[in-house]
Write a protein that holds these residues in place. Structure first.
Motif, PDB file in Angstrom:
ATOM      1  N   ASP A  14       5.894 132.452  32.316  1.00 54.56           N
ATOM      2  CA  ASP A  14       6.089 132.647  33.762  1.00 54.56           C
ATOM      3  C   ASP A  14       5.457 133.946  34.263  1.00 54.56           C
ATOM      4  N   GLY A  15       4.595 133.803  35.263  1.00 52.51           N
ATOM      5  CA  GLY A  15       4.003 134.978  35.912  1.00 52.51           C
ATOM      6  C   GLY A  15       2.862 135.618  35.140  1.00 52.51           C
ATOM      7  N   GLN A  16       2.495 135.027  33.988  1.00 50.54           N
ATOM      8  CA  GLN A  16       1.473 135.656  33.134  1.00 50.54           C
ATOM      9  C   GLN A  16       0.098 134.985  33.264  1.00 50.54           C
ATOM     10  N   ASN A  46      -5.553 125.190  40.866  1.00 53.02           N
ATOM     11  CA  ASN A  46      -5.228 125.384  42.282  1.00 53.02           C
ATOM     12  C   ASN A  46      -3.770 125.095  42.591  1.00 53.02           C
ATOM     13  N   THR A  47      -3.118 124.346  41.667  1.00 50.87           N
ATOM     14  CA  THR A  47      -1.732 123.937  41.950  1.00 50.87           C
ATOM     15  C   THR A  47      -0.703 124.694  41.119  1.00 50.87           C
ATOM     16  N   ASP A  48      -1.142 125.493  40.134  1.00 49.17           N
ATOM     17  CA  ASP A  48      -0.184 126.231  39.296  1.00 49.17           C
ATOM     18  C   ASP A  48      -0.829 127.524  38.805  1.00 49.17           C
ATOM     19  N   ALA A  49      -0.404 128.643  39.326  1.00 48.10           N
ATOM     20  CA  ALA A  49      -1.034 129.945  39.016  1.00 48.10           C
ATOM     21  C   ALA A  49      -0.841 130.344  37.552  1.00 48.10           C
ATOM     22  N   ASP A  50       0.029 129.628  36.835  1.00 47.73           N
ATOM     23  CA  ASP A  50       0.224 129.938  35.410  1.00 47.73           C
ATOM     24  C   ASP A  50      -0.497 128.953  34.491  1.00 47.73           C
ATOM     25  N   THR A  51      -1.340 128.087  35.076  1.00 43.42           N
ATOM     26  CA  THR A  51      -2.150 127.188  34.238  1.00 43.42           C
ATOM     27  C   THR A  51      -3.600 127.667  34.272  1.00 43.42           C
ATOM     28  N   ALA A  85       2.680 129.982  26.778  1.00 43.53           N
ATOM     29  CA  ALA A  85       3.885 129.164  26.561  1.00 43.53           C
ATOM     30  C   ALA A  85       3.505 127.941  25.731  1.00 43.53           C
ATOM     31  N   ASN A  86       2.470 127.214  26.197  1.00 43.17           N
ATOM     32  CA  ASN A  86       1.947 126.088  25.407  1.00 43.17           C
ATOM     33  C   ASN A  86       0.513 125.806  25.824  1.00 43.17           C
ATOM     34  N   MET A  87      -0.159 125.002  24.990  1.00 43.66           N
ATOM     35  CA  MET A  87      -1.551 124.715  25.314  1.00 43.66           C
ATOM     36  C   MET A  87      -1.928 123.329  24.821  1.00 43.66           C
TER      37      MET A  87
END
Lengths: 103, 103
Positions: A14-16, A46-51, A85-87
């Protein structure tokens, strides 16, 4: 023409997302001198700043594998791992398209 | 520098991976004349011959959106749809990396 590609989707803790993207941009910088690496592009969803996405084009799979043995790559991977977190990802056989170098 | 990317993972109906990839290579060919399209690369997964990936780099989102209104793009999409079982993808904000044009 380059024949090997990688598409990596990295979910940051989260947030990273931005911190992880910066580490991957460091990795991209370290690839500048690797002749076998045609492209190594870092993007954020564009839809998830952590992806964070990494799309890579390599001359061949051997060139990619060799890059993973370099100290510069290893130290950057160590730097990034705590932020992930995961990939998920896929290794690809490039067929062609626009924007690829012809040699 | 181009700022908009697309990563598409298309699962073809059984045995249709290569046929779908050929349609997408046609799409890539039709993008050659589009100045806003920096790259449109078509690949097949190394682990599943029916999973086709398209990785795109565009000057901006508007250039990408405009391409979808072209008759050439629409007819290719119509050609590809019957071959597709399902698809997932992401729209990306490109941060940088190796292999991107600087302008």
């Amino acid at each position: 023409m380059s024949t090997f590609g990688v598409c990596g989707k990295l979910k940051a803790k989260d947030g990273q997302g931005e911190a992880l993207a910066n580490v991957l941009l460091e990795a991209a910088e370290s690839m500048q001198s690797l002749e076998g690496c045609e492209s190594y592009v870092v993007s954020i969803s564009n839809t998830d700043a952590d992806t964070v996405w990494v799309t890579e084009v390599w001359k061949d799979e051997a060139s990619h594998a060799a890059s993973l043995t370099l100290e510069s790559t290893r130290s950057i991977i160590q730097k990034g791992l705590p932020l992930i977190a995961n990939m998920e990802g896929d290794k690809l056989r490039i067929l062609g398209g626009k924007g690829l170098k012809s040699t």
